[in-house]
Structure formats: structure tokens, C-alpha cells
Write a protein that holds these residues in place. Structure first.
Motif, PDB file in Angstrom:
ATOM      1  N   THR A 316       0.845  -1.201   0.000  1.00  0.00           N
ATOM      2  CA  THR A 316       0.000   0.000   0.000  1.00  0.00           C
ATOM      3  C   THR A 316       0.876   1.246   0.000  1.00  0.00           C
ATOM      4  O   THR A 316       1.839   1.324   0.765  1.00  0.00           O
ATOM      5  CB  THR A 316      -0.892   0.027   1.269  1.00  0.00           C
ATOM      6  OG1 THR A 316      -1.628  -1.194   1.300  1.00  0.00           O
ATOM      7  CG2 THR A 316      -1.864   1.200   1.268  1.00  0.00           C
ATOM      8  N   GLY A 321      -2.360   7.605  -6.778  1.00  0.00           N
ATOM      9  CA  GLY A 321      -3.615   6.896  -7.032  1.00  0.00           C
ATOM     10  C   GLY A 321      -3.842   6.657  -8.520  1.00  0.00           C
ATOM     11  O   GLY A 321      -3.130   7.211  -9.373  1.00  0.00           O
ATOM     12  N   GLN A 327      -7.572   2.017 -14.277  1.00  0.00           N
ATOM     13  CA  GLN A 327      -7.519   0.710 -13.593  1.00  0.00           C
ATOM     14  C   GLN A 327      -7.909  -0.428 -14.532  1.00  0.00           C
ATOM     15  O   GLN A 327      -7.372  -1.521 -14.451  1.00  0.00           O
ATOM     16  CB  GLN A 327      -8.459   0.712 -12.386  1.00  0.00           C
ATOM     17  CG  GLN A 327      -7.927   1.564 -11.243  1.00  0.00           C
ATOM     18  CD  GLN A 327      -8.840   1.529 -10.030  1.00  0.00           C
ATOM     19  OE1 GLN A 327      -9.559   0.569  -9.799  1.00  0.00           O
ATOM     20  NE2 GLN A 327      -8.817   2.583  -9.242  1.00  0.00           N
ATOM     21  N   SER A 370      -7.798   1.700  -5.298  1.00  0.00           N
ATOM     22  CA  SER A 370      -7.051   2.945  -5.412  1.00  0.00           C
ATOM     23  C   SER A 370      -7.980   4.151  -5.393  1.00  0.00           C
ATOM     24  O   SER A 370      -9.134   4.073  -5.819  1.00  0.00           O
ATOM     25  CB  SER A 370      -6.268   2.936  -6.732  1.00  0.00           C
ATOM     26  OG  SER A 370      -5.413   4.049  -6.776  1.00  0.00           O
ATOM     27  N   THR A 376      -2.713   3.719  -3.271  1.00  0.00           N
ATOM     28  CA  THR A 376      -3.105   2.483  -3.946  1.00  0.00           C
ATOM     29  C   THR A 376      -2.672   1.275  -3.136  1.00  0.00           C
ATOM     30  O   THR A 376      -1.608   1.288  -2.518  1.00  0.00           O
ATOM     31  CB  THR A 376      -2.404   2.413  -5.332  1.00  0.00           C
ATOM     32  OG1 THR A 376      -2.702   3.605  -6.036  1.00  0.00           O
ATOM     33  CG2 THR A 376      -2.862   1.221  -6.153  1.00  0.00           C
TER      34      THR A 376
END
Ligand code: ADP
Length: 387
Positions: A316, A321, A327, A370, A376
Motif C-alpha cells: 500500500t 492513485g 484501472q 485505489s 493504492t
């Protein structure tokens, strides 16, 4: 009178065919909508289907072929007479038979399948590389009654790709050996500098060591992409301690991300049965990205926990992001996000592609959560090994 009209219409249809085949796809679409009668529209459509360079095939929901154009004959070697009424499975190589079920289920749920690259078998048994675009055929009530398929022969494209990957594989391989010696000389000099407590040399050599590690990772990534594309990536499975692996990962992460805070509180004492080097590569890729796409001074959290016999790994960051649109494509080969936060960060867009493929080869999948501007988390799971 009716005969004359029919003849006129026939001549008109022929003229239309000649006109339409010289037009681009967009103009063909405009022409179709410009003509009024159903016959005119049908004439244009059948001309497009007849003279297309791509195979245009339709089939019913049981996979029985209902139409087959000239290019389908050319690409697959079967005539329309031989194929209409026959199962489409005739074209599918044995090791890809499950593809048809998958495609049909996607279509039933209303999806279109675009540019799906696969292989099909010709009448003479040879295999041809094709790109398929598949859409459902619906009746007036909107019920799916069949499927239309456009198959493009992509043999030349695939040969070109093959040459490219062969080249990458050779170059990467040739670079690996000298780089390994450079790295060992740097480490030798670094040890000496530490013994002499020569601060300047230690600093410079540590940086040189970091850069050679980055180059080694890049070369391994290229080699692995080339192997994947040639279907030559295999796993070398062994049983190993999760803790030992994570110790190695963390000590490399400390070198890789010296300006971040690493938050790691150990792992359960279990064993895994997996390809140790590749899982290590996956973790290093995720950690490398976490440090590349977040500001220095922020925290990178590395976690591995045990849940119902599964080891869950996660990385993490508190970085830039990833938007929901990006994505969707993130694990595609060569995909890079292009925005002001990521533009100046160097990379080739192969890290996450490799991560996803390696995890897939282990029978699992990579997940991500995210939030733009927040950070993220990438995670995946592997089964714990029980002796
Ligand atoms: P590369 O980093 O070499 O471009 P990757 O395949 O590793 O290639 O990543 C693809 C893209 O995904 C990157 O270009 C980046 O925009 C985005 N990305 C990957 N990891 C992160 C992360 N932890 N935070 C934000 N963006 C990321």
C-alpha cells in the motif's frame, strides 16, 4: 412494368456495389443510411460482406454456422457449402475449445468481444493467428438469436511481434552477463569502502549498486515479457519459507526506496509452494511502483497475513492513485497512465503486466484498490503449503 423496375433495381444494386467498395468504412456507413429502400440497403450490405478483407461469419446460439463470406473461404480454406450448417468448433484448435463457451457467456450478458487475439485451425490443419470481433445478433424483440464474427488474419503482425521479442530476448540475455559482473565489482568495492569507513565512496557505490539493481530488474522484465509472448514462461515450483522470502524482499526494498518509510511487521511462519524468484520479482515490481508513484517521506506498507489457508500479500502506498478508467487497462502490456503526475516518471509499462501474468500462472489474480490523490493497494493471495 414490374420486370423493368426489377431490372432497374438490379442494375442500380450492381452500381451501388461498385461504388460502395471504393469507399472507406465510415463512408460506407453513411451511404447505407442515405439509401432509402430495404433492397438498396441490402445490396450495399451484401457488397461489404462479400468484398471485405476480413472473414465475416455468423452462427446460431448452438455454434452452427449460418453464413460464411469469401474471405472466410480464403482465410480458413473451407467453402461456404462446406461450413454452413456445420459447427464452428471445426475451426477451434483442441487446446482452445473452452474459449467458445467463455465468449458465448460474455455475449449472453450483452458484452461485445473486441479484437480478441487467438488461433484458429484451417482446413489443411495449419494454425492461423486471428483477431476476432464478435457481437450478438438480436431479433426485433431484442432477444439474442445468434452471433456475428469478424475474423482478421493477423499472421504478419504476429511474425513481426515474434521478431521483435526474439530481438529483445537476445539483447537482454547478452546484457545480463556483463551487468552481473559490474554489480559484483561494485559490491566488492563497496565492502572495501565500508571497511575503510570512506563515507564518500560508500555513498557513491551504494547509488551505483542501486542503479545496477534497477537495470537487472529491467532486463529480467524484458526477458520475461519475451518469454511470455512466446508462450515460454514456465514456473519453477519449490517449497520455501515465507519469512525468508520477505526478509529478502524487505532488504532489497530498503535499498530501492531509501527515502520512503517502510511499514512491515513480519509474516506468519508458513511455507509456500511457488516460483520463489518470480514471486520475489512480483513484490519488487509492486514496491518499485509504490516508491515511483508516491512522494518521498510517505509510507509504504507491506503486509502478509494468513486467511483460511491463503497468504494474502499487499503493498500500500500514499501516492498519486489510479483513476477507475486507467484501472481497467493497468495490467495490459505497455500500458502507462498519461497524466501530469506520472508523465515524468520513467518506465515502459511492462511491470504490472508481468505481475498479473505471473500471479495468473500461479492460479491466482492480482487486485487493486485505489483512490486518486490518496494512494493504492495491490494485493494477491497464494495458498499456504502443507507438507
Ligand atoms: P511503468 O511503471 O514502467 O510505467 P507498470 O506496468 O509497472 O509500468 O505500471 C503501469 C502504470 O500504472 C504506470 O505507468 C503508472 O501510471 C501506473 N501505476 C503503477 N503502479 C502505481 C502505483 N502504485 N500508484 C499509481 N500509479 C501506478
Amino acid at each position: 412494368m414490374d420486370n423493368i423496375r426489377a431490372l432497374k433495381e438490379k442494375a442500380f444494386a450492381q452500381e451501388l456495389r461498385a461504388t460502395v467498395m471504393n469507399e472507406s468504412i465510415q463512408n460506407q456507413a453513411k451511404l447505407i443510411s442515405a439509401y432509402q429502400t430495404a433492397e438498396e440497403r441490402e445490396a450495399i450490405l451484401s457488397a461489404i460482406v462479400d468484398f471485405s478483407d476480413d472473414a465475416i461469419i455468423s452462427k446460431d446460439l448452438n455454434g452452427i454456422v449460418t453464413s460464411w463470406n469469401k474471405s472466410a473461404e480464403r482465410i480458413f480454406g473451407y467453402t461456404a457449402l462446406e461450413m454452413i450448417g456445420k459447427p464452428i468448433l471445426t475451426l477451434i484448435p483442441d487446446d482452445r475449445l473452452e474459449e467458445e463457451t467463455l465468449i458465448l457467456s460474455r455475449l449472453r450478458s450483452g458484452e461485445r468481444v473486441d479484437h480478441f487475439e487467438t488461433k484458429r485451425r484451417k482446413k489443411d490443419g495449419r494454425i492461423v493467428d486471428v483477431s476476432l470481433t464478435i457481437s450478438p445478433i438480436k431479433n426485433v424483440d431484442g432477444k439474442i438469436t445468434g452471433v456475428s464474427k469478424i475474423a482478421r488474419d493477423i499472421t504478419d503482425k504476429k511474425l513481426e511481434e515474434q521478431r521483435k521479442y526474439d530481438f529483445i530476448a537476445i539483447v537482454s540475455h547478452e546484457l545480463k552477463t556483463p551487468l552481473t559482473s559490474v554489480k559484483s565489482y561494485i559490491q566488492l568495492a563497496l565492502n572495501k569502502a565500508k571497511e575503510r569507513a570512506d563515507k564518500f565512496a560508500v555513498n557513491v557505490l551504494t547509488r551505483a549498486d542501486l542503479q545496477t539493481s534497477k537495470m537487472t530488474t529491467m532486463i529480467h522484465d524484458y526477458l520475461n515479457v519475451a518469454r511470455l509472448e512466446q508462450g515460454k514462461m514456465t514456473l519453477s515450483l519449490t517449497a520455501f519459507s515465507l519469512n525468508d522470502l520477505m526478509e529478502e524482499v524487505i532488504s532489497d526494498a530498503l535499498i530501492l526506496a531509501p527515502d520512503h518509510l517502510l511499514d512491515y511487521s513480519g509474516c506468519p511462519e508458513v511455507e509456500l509452494y511457488a516460483d520463489r524468484d518470480k514471486i520475489c520479482q512480483v513484490m519488487m515490481n509492486l514496491l518499485n511502483n509504490a516508491s515511483k508513484y508516491s512522494s518521498t517521506g510517505t509510507t509504504i506498507k507491506i503486509n502478509c497475513s494468513l486467511e483460511q489457508g491463503q497468504v494474502i500479500f499487499s503493498v500500500t502506498d500514499q501516492g498519486v492513485g489510479i483513476s477507475p478508467t486507467d484501472q481497467v487497462h493497468l495490467f495490459e502490456r505497455f500500458y502507462r497512465v498519461s497524466n501530469k503526475n506520472t508523465m515524468e516518471v520513467s518506465g515502459f509499462g511492462i511491470g504490472l503486466y508481468l505481475v498479473a501474468e505471473i500471479i495468473k500462472l500461479h492460479g491466482s489474480s492480482i487486485k487493486l484498490v485505489s483512490e486518486i490523490g490518496e494512494g493504492t493497494t495491490f494485493s494477491f493471495s497464494l495458498p499456504m503449503f502443507v507438507r
